[in-house]
Design an enzyme around this catalytic site. Sequence first.
Site, mmCIF file in Angstrom:
data_model
loop_
_atom_site.group_PDB
_atom_site.id
_atom_site.type_symbol
_atom_site.label_atom_id
_atom_site.label_comp_id
_atom_site.label_asym_id
_atom_site.label_seq_id
_atom_site.Cartn_x
_atom_site.Cartn_y
_atom_site.Cartn_z
ATOM 1 N N SER A 81 2.790 -0.233 -10.322
ATOM 2 C CA SER A 81 4.219 0.041 -10.354
ATOM 3 C C SER A 81 4.805 -0.367 -9.011
ATOM 4 C CB SER A 81 4.464 1.534 -10.593
ATOM 5 O OG SER A 81 5.830 1.879 -10.385
ATOM 6 N N TYR A 126 3.269 10.794 -8.797
ATOM 7 C CA TYR A 126 3.149 9.484 -9.436
ATOM 8 C C TYR A 126 3.012 8.390 -8.384
ATOM 9 C CZ TYR A 126 4.393 5.447 -12.352
ATOM 10 O OH TYR A 126 4.394 4.228 -12.994
#
Length: 324
Positions: free
Chosen positions: A171, A184
């Site tokens: 990501s 995250y």
Amino acid sequence: MSVGRNCFLKCTPLTCSCVYFKFPTEKELPGKVVWVTGASSGIGEELAYQLAKIGSLLALSARRENELERVKKKCLEISSLSDKDILIVPLDLTNRSSHESATNTVLKHFGKIDILVNNGGRSQRSLFVDTSIDVYNAIMELNYLGTISLTKHVLDHMIQRKKGKIVTMNSVMGIMGAPLATGYCASKHALQGFFNSLRPEVAEYPEISIINICPGPVQSQIIQNVFTEEVSKVNANVGDQSHKMPTDRCVRLTLVSMANDIKEAWISDNPYLAVCYLWQYAPTWAWWLLNRIGKTRIQNFKSGVVRSLLYPAEWEQMCVKYFV
């Protein structure tokens, strides 16, 4: 495969230039055995469809077997693959004791694994001060430890063959930081560090590629399945997803990166891509900008408004306010 000139706004220039100067995905990926985790929805599901159309042989994994069967059925409808060309392998990444047997199941069926796509994982939407440490443990177990555990078993096979690709759907949060996603971001930073460190360990095998894909916001179901303050608490506020990159576009650029052995690809629309470059080359400015954006994002979150880190219109307003 041609992806168009506007692609330069949606991935790193290196990823795009390879489309014009090397081989397209339609020549590189047909007949390859590709194992995709997190294949029951979102990016993983779309990967299955586009790989099926190209002619890749598929092993599809996720926890929900019924959803995997649905994805397989559609793959068969839109491609020339036969039933034996798509293998359903139910898998829980947090159950690390099952990873060796799952790998052996794929190898027994296909005889090899050419590409592993580490796509399984969950995001987060909560403030650190409100979040149970159990949530952070669950995030790391799933996103990080589960991913490297499966990679270990598959890599053993690839080292024996002296060839293969390990593709990890990381990501942009593995490059930068963001409020409401501390766990995250931590898991994605961990994956980035792990695979960047693994790459030189397998350098003696030039046909084994370690590929990190770093998407920005994508129209997928990830927001519906995020971790919140407690492990068992469900996110009820999904919000508008229309401003995000379409899933099929993200997957198309991922396959380009995969086919051309791009070590790291940032796949995103602006302004997120611009923020990545800022974070990479001018971190002091990035920290300053994120403090201002983050304050608004946290206020929206507390008031129940679901917003992304920065909408394009908000980006323009920020530029006018601080730079013009």
